[in-house]
Design an enzyme around this catalytic site. Structure first.
Site, PDB file in Angstrom:
ATOM      1  CB  CYS A  53      -0.936   0.009   1.200  1.00 25.28           C
ATOM      2  SG  CYS A  53      -2.070  -1.378   1.276  1.00 25.28           S
TER       3      CYS A  53
ATOM      4  CE  LYS B  63      -4.788   1.719   1.539  1.00 28.15           C
ATOM      5  NZ  LYS B  63      -4.833   0.265   1.332  1.00 28.15           N
TER       6      LYS B  63
ATOM      7  CG  HIS C 246      -1.847   3.717   3.743  1.00 26.51           C
ATOM      8  ND1 HIS C 246      -1.774   2.398   3.375  1.00 26.51           N
ATOM      9  CD2 HIS C 246      -1.679   3.717   5.092  1.00 26.51           C
ATOM     10  CE1 HIS C 246      -1.575   1.636   4.431  1.00 26.51           C
ATOM     11  NE2 HIS C 246      -1.513   2.429   5.501  1.00 26.51           N
TER      12      HIS C 246
ATOM     13  CB  SER D  89     -13.674  13.430  -0.224  1.00 26.87           C
ATOM     14  OG  SER D  89     -14.727  12.631   0.250  1.00 26.87           O
TER      15      SER D  89
ATOM     16  CG  ASN E   6      -0.678  -4.115  -3.483  1.00 25.25           C
ATOM     17  OD1 ASN E   6      -0.556  -3.147  -2.718  1.00 25.25           O
ATOM     18  ND2 ASN E   6      -1.668  -4.985  -3.347  1.00 25.25           N
TER      19      ASN E   6
END
Length: 568
Positions: free
Chosen positions: A86, A155, A157, A175, A337
């Protein structure tokens, strides 16, 4: 230019014609040198395998919108991400630089998650205090400096505290769900709990777990407009069933209102980055997709999730094609991934790497076990779908050369007329000549390296040959079926190879049988590998801080709640 040509046709003297012809040449050169400055829509899927795409594997029926995008644009059959997990994958995407340069090697934590990786790196926190180093510039920074409106959905991260939140890193709005969802069950049904005590969906708003819920933000920039970004949390925990449609609707609205037509000089072009939660666990979808897939048994849950995210991509493409920037927008779709065959994280709830199964890793005489997709440098970990579409500009077709998500930063910068920092090395190449048809062989015979869980190059690819300087598998135990059997054997060797271990991907896409490619090939790979290591050592690098705090560092919308629960 049109007026000059009319004057040329009607001109009486040869001298005047020569002057006008010179004007035409100068005008054409000026036009050719001007950047095209298209709107850019970057769609990033999560834990999505190369084999979860009908254009790659015709038996897959849940991706009609992706398949049409590939048919109408460029289908990139040998596309790779810069890292196979990630956070590092997202860092390479948004910087165009290997993790050994950015210092990003593991996941940043959000809510008290701790994972011990093979390389003894504590990933996902707990409660990361930082994120990707502030000395690194994101694609949003680069395009923003060139006058783009940069917006993000989904996402992130890469850090959630001040200095690391997306609105601190070049995005004007954000968002999204911010972090990783690994603390949730595999799917949102009671029988799919991963371990004893795992909460049901919505995820983690359960005081018995001692962990808080995953938040959903709605922020404006710059810098969360100067207030505490926790005040921008609109749901904690978020509703995973509604998340995908929420992202699609938000993206469509931004595109319709903000994308720029080619001849509109009064509006800035748009950069929209949408990082979907699908098809990462938990596999949750709206009731409209309950029977979208005809896969048998538990595989249907994954198929339904895949169908829902494909529908979202269709909604976004429709917004582009019907909006003001219809002929001035490039869409690029890929994933972070391959499938998450991580044993303790996902069992049945994963997709397919297609033929790229990393068979040597599973064999007793080879790697001895472990998964060969997410977190690894086997093809199933980093080879993902690749599609790009730009109506009236990109000619439909298939590209089989080795391309990478590392290439997107230099490519988009070139198309936008943006300047990349000159004080650092970028590991991608500018693919704009390939997209525009002026040099379709620009990526031929490139050397592409794949980084391991420590951020270091562990494998390399050139043409049909792939070399491994180290091999390892993911997971290794903890994923029990009803008969108490493991998905993969628990034995998992981490093996160094000198000389490197070679495979011929044309003859052996499953990476099952090592070959001797000849001394010339071995020497070439060894030389390029050493050159890269030396270059990394002697060039600009960042330090990304993985230090963590306690519950006070949690993303939290309600400090009065033991698990930060709220719902705006």
């Amino acid at each position: 230019l049109e007026n000059i040509l009319i004057m040329f046709i009607s001109a009486k003297s040869n001298l005047l014609k020569m002057a006008l012809l010179f004007s035409v040449v100068v005008s054409l050169a000026f036009v050719a040198s001007e950047p095209l400055r298209p709107n850019i829509v970057l769609l990033f899927m999560d834990d999505h395998g190369w084999g979860d795409f009908g254009a790659n594997v015709p038996a897959v029926k849940e991706t009609p919108n992706l398949d049409k995008l590939a048919k109408d644009g460029l289908h990139l059959t040998d596309f790779h991400v810069g890292a196979s997990v990630c956070t590092p994958s997202r860092a390479t995407l948004l910087t165009g630089r290997y993790g050994a340069r950015t210092g990003v090697s593991g996941n940043f934590g959000l809510i008290g998650q701790v994972v011990e990786l093979l390389f003894n790196i504590v990933s996902q926190g707990p409660e990361s205090l930082h994120g990707i180093a502030q000395t690194e510039r994101t694609l949003a920074n680069t395009l923003g400096d060139a006058g783009y409106e940069a917006h993000m959905i989904g996402k992130w991260h890469l850090g959630h505290h001040p200095g690391y939140h997306p609105t601190y890193r070049g995005f004007q709005t954000y968002s999204g769900d911010m972090g990783c969802l690994d603390t949730t069950p595999q799917s949102c049904t009671s029988e799919d709990k991963r371990d004893i005590g795992a909460p049901a969906c919505p995820a983690l708003c359960n005081i018995s777990t001692g962990k808080n819920g995953i938040p959903l933000y709605d922020s404006k920039g710059p810098n969360c407009t100067g207030h505490d970004c926790n005040l921008d949390i609109v749901e904690q925990p978020f509703n995973p069933f509604a998340l995908n449609s929420r992202y699609a609707d938000r993206a469509a609205s931004i595109i319709k209102n903000m994308s720029r037509a080619k001849d509109d000089k009064n509006k800035n072009p748009l950069f929209l980055y949408v990082a979907f939660a699908h098809t990462h666990t938990p596999l949750a979808y709206e009731t409209a997709f309950e029977n979208a897939s005809s896969r048998p048994g538990n595989l249907k849950i994954f198929g339904n999730t895949l169908a829902e995210v494909d529908h979202a991509i269709g909604v976004i493409r429709d917004a582009v094609d019907s909006g003001p920037g219809a002929n001035n927008t490039i869409i690029w779709v890929t994933a972070d991934n391959g499938p998450a065959d991580l044993s303790s994280v996902a069992c049945f709830a994963i997709g397919s790497p297609g033929p790229y199964v990393g068979a040597w890793q599973h064999s007793p005489g080879g790697g001895g076990g472990g998964g060969s997709c997410k977190t690894t440098v086997w093809e199933g970990g980093h080879r993902v779908l690749g599609v790009t579409y730009w109506s009236s500009v990109i000619q439909p077709g298939t590209v089989t050369d080795v391309l990478s998500s590392l290439d997107l930063t230099p490519t988009f910068a070139a198309l936008a007329g943006a300047k990349l920092p000159e004080d650092r090395v970028f590991d991608g190449i500018d693919l704009s000549p390939l997209l525009l048809g002026t040099n379709v062989s620009i990526a031929k015979d490139r050397m592409l390296f794949h980084q391991d869980g420590g951020g270091q190059p562990a494998a390399g690819r050139r043409g049909k040959y792939k070399a491994f300087w180290s091999t390892y598998g993911s997971g290794g135990g903890g994923c029990f079926y009803q008969n108490q059997s493991h998905r993969w054997p628990t034995k998992n060797k981490h093996i160094q190879h000198n000389p490197p271990l070679f495979f011929d991907l044309e003859q052996d896409p499953g990476e099952s049988t090592p070959i001797d490619p000849g001394q010339d090939i071995v020497d070439l790979f060894q030389k390029e590998y050493q050159l890269l290591l030396t270059n990394i050592q002697n060039s600009f690098k960042s330090y990304s801080n993985y230090s963590s705090g306690g519950p006070s560092a949690w993303a939290c919308c309600n400090k009065q709640s033991p698990t930060c629960c709220c719902n705006a």
